[in-house]
Design a protein around this motif. Sequence first.
Motif, PDB file in Angstrom:
ATOM      1  N   VAL A 183     -24.099  32.691  85.403  1.00  0.00           N
ATOM      2  CA  VAL A 183     -22.702  32.753  84.971  1.00  0.00           C
ATOM      3  C   VAL A 183     -22.553  33.964  84.055  1.00  0.00           C
ATOM      4  O   VAL A 183     -23.367  34.168  83.155  1.00  0.00           O
ATOM      5  N   VAL A 226     -14.545  34.083  84.075  1.00  0.00           N
ATOM      6  CA  VAL A 226     -15.810  33.375  84.249  1.00  0.00           C
ATOM      7  C   VAL A 226     -16.261  33.674  85.673  1.00  0.00           C
ATOM      8  O   VAL A 226     -15.622  33.245  86.628  1.00  0.00           O
ATOM      9  N   VAL A 245     -26.106  31.364  81.327  1.00  0.00           N
ATOM     10  CA  VAL A 245     -24.854  31.986  80.911  1.00  0.00           C
ATOM     11  C   VAL A 245     -25.118  33.261  80.115  1.00  0.00           C
ATOM     12  O   VAL A 245     -25.862  33.243  79.129  1.00  0.00           O
ATOM     13  N   ASN A 262     -23.064  36.349  78.106  1.00  0.00           N
ATOM     14  CA  ASN A 262     -21.799  36.866  77.600  1.00  0.00           C
ATOM     15  C   ASN A 262     -21.863  38.384  77.683  1.00  0.00           C
ATOM     16  O   ASN A 262     -22.457  39.051  76.854  1.00  0.00           O
ATOM     17  N   PHE A 297     -19.012  28.273  76.922  1.00  0.00           N
ATOM     18  CA  PHE A 297     -19.079  27.800  78.307  1.00  0.00           C
ATOM     19  C   PHE A 297     -19.040  26.285  78.291  1.00  0.00           C
ATOM     20  O   PHE A 297     -19.796  25.641  77.565  1.00  0.00           O
ATOM     21  N   GLU A 353     -27.346  35.472  75.633  1.00  0.00           N
ATOM     22  CA  GLU A 353     -27.478  34.560  76.768  1.00  0.00           C
ATOM     23  C   GLU A 353     -27.863  33.180  76.268  1.00  0.00           C
ATOM     24  O   GLU A 353     -28.481  33.046  75.214  1.00  0.00           O
TER      25      GLU A 353
END
Length: 133
Positions: A24, A31, A47, A49, A57, A76
């Motif tokens: 992600v 997103v 995830v 950023n 998230f 992350e």
Amino acid sequence: MLRTLFAIALVATSSVARAQAVAVTLTEFKVAMARDTVKAGPVTFRVKNAGTMTHGFWVLGGSTDKGLGNIAAGQESSLTVTLKAGEYEVYCPVSDNSHKLGGMKHTLVVLAAAAPAAPAKPAAALPKKKGVV
């Protein structure tokens, strides 16, 4: 007691190891997910950023309401959840959901896990002919 703790740790580790991974990426105000569908079961969201501001998230749907708090720009984090079949909303909950309202949301579809295959029946033995080995 030590054996019990070891067993619990082993089970927890093995379920995470079997989890489906979904990358992600969070940016302003999007997103992006590597996959839009997964099979029911454990899912690990990795995830990142990639934006210039703090994001978060969150996964919401069915009985799941879990997520990651603030993830600083360039950082992350991972989240593992067990999902049942259905639709889930993933989004950024930062700033009282203003990021979500600004477009930081995505729909994830979780498909029912395939039923385990039935064990094969052994083939019926052919009758042996007399005198044949």
